[in-house]
Design an enzyme around this catalytic site. Structure first.
Site, PDB file in Angstrom:
ATOM      1  N   CYS A  38       0.859  -1.194   0.000  1.00 40.08           N
ATOM      2  CA  CYS A  38       0.000   0.000   0.000  1.00 40.08           C
ATOM      3  C   CYS A  38       0.895   1.244   0.000  1.00 40.08           C
ATOM      4  O   CYS A  38       2.074   1.179   0.383  1.00 40.08           O
ATOM      5  CB  CYS A  38      -0.854  -0.023   1.266  1.00 40.08           C
ATOM      6  SG  CYS A  38      -1.756   1.499   1.590  1.00 40.08           S
ATOM      7  N   THR A  40       0.785   3.501   2.087  1.00 40.63           N
ATOM      8  CA  THR A  40       1.206   3.665   3.485  1.00 40.63           C
ATOM      9  C   THR A  40       2.503   2.900   3.758  1.00 40.63           C
ATOM     10  O   THR A  40       3.387   3.385   4.458  1.00 40.63           O
ATOM     11  CB  THR A  40       0.103   3.144   4.429  1.00 40.63           C
ATOM     12  OG1 THR A  40      -1.131   3.726   4.040  1.00 40.63           O
ATOM     13  CG2 THR A  40       0.402   3.492   5.861  1.00 40.63           C
ATOM     14  N   HIS A  43       5.398   4.836   2.512  1.00 39.80           N
ATOM     15  CA  HIS A  43       5.772   5.912   3.449  1.00 39.80           C
ATOM     16  C   HIS A  43       6.619   5.349   4.603  1.00 39.80           C
ATOM     17  O   HIS A  43       7.625   5.935   4.996  1.00 39.80           O
ATOM     18  CB  HIS A  43       4.524   6.561   4.062  1.00 39.80           C
ATOM     19  CG  HIS A  43       3.663   7.299   3.081  1.00 39.80           C
ATOM     20  ND1 HIS A  43       4.166   8.066   2.076  1.00 39.80           N
ATOM     21  CD2 HIS A  43       2.306   7.396   2.986  1.00 39.80           C
ATOM     22  CE1 HIS A  43       3.171   8.599   1.378  1.00 39.80           C
ATOM     23  NE2 HIS A  43       2.032   8.199   1.906  1.00 39.80           N
ATOM     24  N   GLU A  65      -2.509  -5.281   3.898  1.00 41.11           N
ATOM     25  CA  GLU A  65      -3.461  -5.758   2.892  1.00 41.11           C
ATOM     26  C   GLU A  65      -3.123  -7.221   2.598  1.00 41.11           C
ATOM     27  O   GLU A  65      -1.997  -7.529   2.207  1.00 41.11           O
ATOM     28  CB  GLU A  65      -3.319  -4.949   1.597  1.00 41.11           C
ATOM     29  CG  GLU A  65      -3.601  -3.477   1.785  1.00 41.11           C
ATOM     30  CD  GLU A  65      -3.309  -2.656   0.529  1.00 41.11           C
ATOM     31  OE1 GLU A  65      -2.852  -3.227  -0.482  1.00 41.11           O
ATOM     32  OE2 GLU A  65      -3.542  -1.440   0.572  1.00 41.11           O
TER      33      GLU A  65
END
Ligand code: ZN
Length: 340
Positions: A38, A40, A43, A65
């Site tokens: 993802c 995220t 990051h 996920e």
């Protein structure tokens, strides 16, 4: 078991050998079949400002996920048994706050996020609270089941703006943008246009659904979002201030804006002209509704109204994580899957 962990603040991650976790009373143990990267995770992997301030558990196993098979259950678990195939809902609600008690557990006041505040699913096994393990119909293949969580963000965006019969502009053709565009068409939007600065991603969007595309580097937004194509709804998935600033003046009066992308900092907008005088409605969305979005999403997939397979562009082994993160980070891939 093999696991990809964040062991200290800063860039990168580390493959570790760990003990297989034992589920607590209200948890299930999953054997992870497929996990997906993802934004995220990007990051956290690169450790940018957002990650440094997101209260990420360190040391901790990354990833949220996934699809997996239940291989053990805690003693209080009643809804799942060994052998069930589940996808994971990342939002872990407390179950007793005002929002949880009023149908908004996805934005629970005490929200914890699987794989950020707990050990996640970039591993051969993961423990997950029973409340976040969603049994998936056998008609949905593993690869699709591994990305139901991000697909749900797109479906939630389309739900939020009630897009039936509307002209929609989606900003950004990353996974959330493509999933949003696909969900809008599946739910009866009149038309959807989607933008990205990477032509390869626009091609993937065209393979997934019936959209028109534009690259804001080569085409002005004002040439695309005008006349018959003036948007009733803008769905913003880039988190890029300029993308939003350029699109908002073209929103139809009385229109709606759904914000799904995460911005790095404050955003300068002309609220008088772009919101107040237009009587526009702005929504922020976080995740998916539990569980109406999942119900709708599974219906759409089972009825062949969502074709997201072309967006699953790469599938690597967990041990190839460095290459996988590079592919996802570069934008060369849309959705990058990992098999532990
Ligand atoms: Zn709560």
């Amino acid at each position: 078991m093999l696991a990809l962990a964040k062991v200290s603040p800063g860039p990168g991650a580390t493959i570790q050998h760990r003990e297989i976790p034992i589920p607590k009373d209200n948890e299930v143990l999953l054997s992870i079949k497929i996990a997906a990267i993802c934004g995220t995770d990007l990051h956290i992997y690169s450790w940018n400002h957002w990650a440094a301030t997101a209260n990420v558990q360190i040391p901790g196993i990354m990833g949220h996920e996934c699809v997996g098979e239940v291989v053990d259950v805690g003693k209080n678990v009643t809804s799942l048994t060994k052998g069930d195939r589940v996808s994971v809902e990342t939002h872990i609600p407390c179950g007793h706050c005002h929002l949880c008690l009023n149908g908004k557990s996805h934005i629970c006041e005490n929200l914890q996020l699987f794989g950020l505040h707990t050990n996640g699913c970039f591993a051969e096994y993961a423990t997950v609270p029973e409340i976040c393990a969603r049994k998936i119909p056998s008609s949905i293949p593993d690869e699709i089941a591994s990305v139901l969580e991000p697909l749900g963000v797109g479906v939630h965006a389309a739900q939020k703006a009630d897009i039936k019969g509307k002209r929609v502009a989606v900003l950004g053709a990353g996974p959330i943008g493509i999933f949003s565009a696909s969900a809008c068409m599946a739910l009866g939007a009149e038309s959807v246009s989607i933008s990205d600065i990477q032509t390869s991603r626009l091609k993937v969007a065209l393979e997934c659904t019936e959209v028109t595309t534009w690259n804001p580097i080569s085409v002005k937004s004002s040439d695309v979002l005008s006349g018959h194509n003036t948007p009733d709804v803008i769905i913003e998935t880039t988190g890029n201030e300029r993308a939003l600033q350029e699109a908002l003046p073209h929103l139809r009066k009385g229109g709606q804006v759904v914000l799904a992308g995460l911005f790095a900092g404050n955003v300068a907008l002309n609220l008088s002209s772009d919101l107040i005088f237009k009587e526009a409605t702005f929504y922020g969305i976080h995740g998916r509704r539990m569980w109406s979005t999942w119900d709708l999403m599974e219906d759409l997939i089972s009825n062949n109204k969502l074709n997201i397979k072309p967006a699953l562009t790469h599938h690597l082994s967990l041990e190839d994580y460095a290459k996988a993160f590079q592919i996802a980070h570069s934008g060369e891939g849309v959705k990058v899957l990992l098999t532990p």
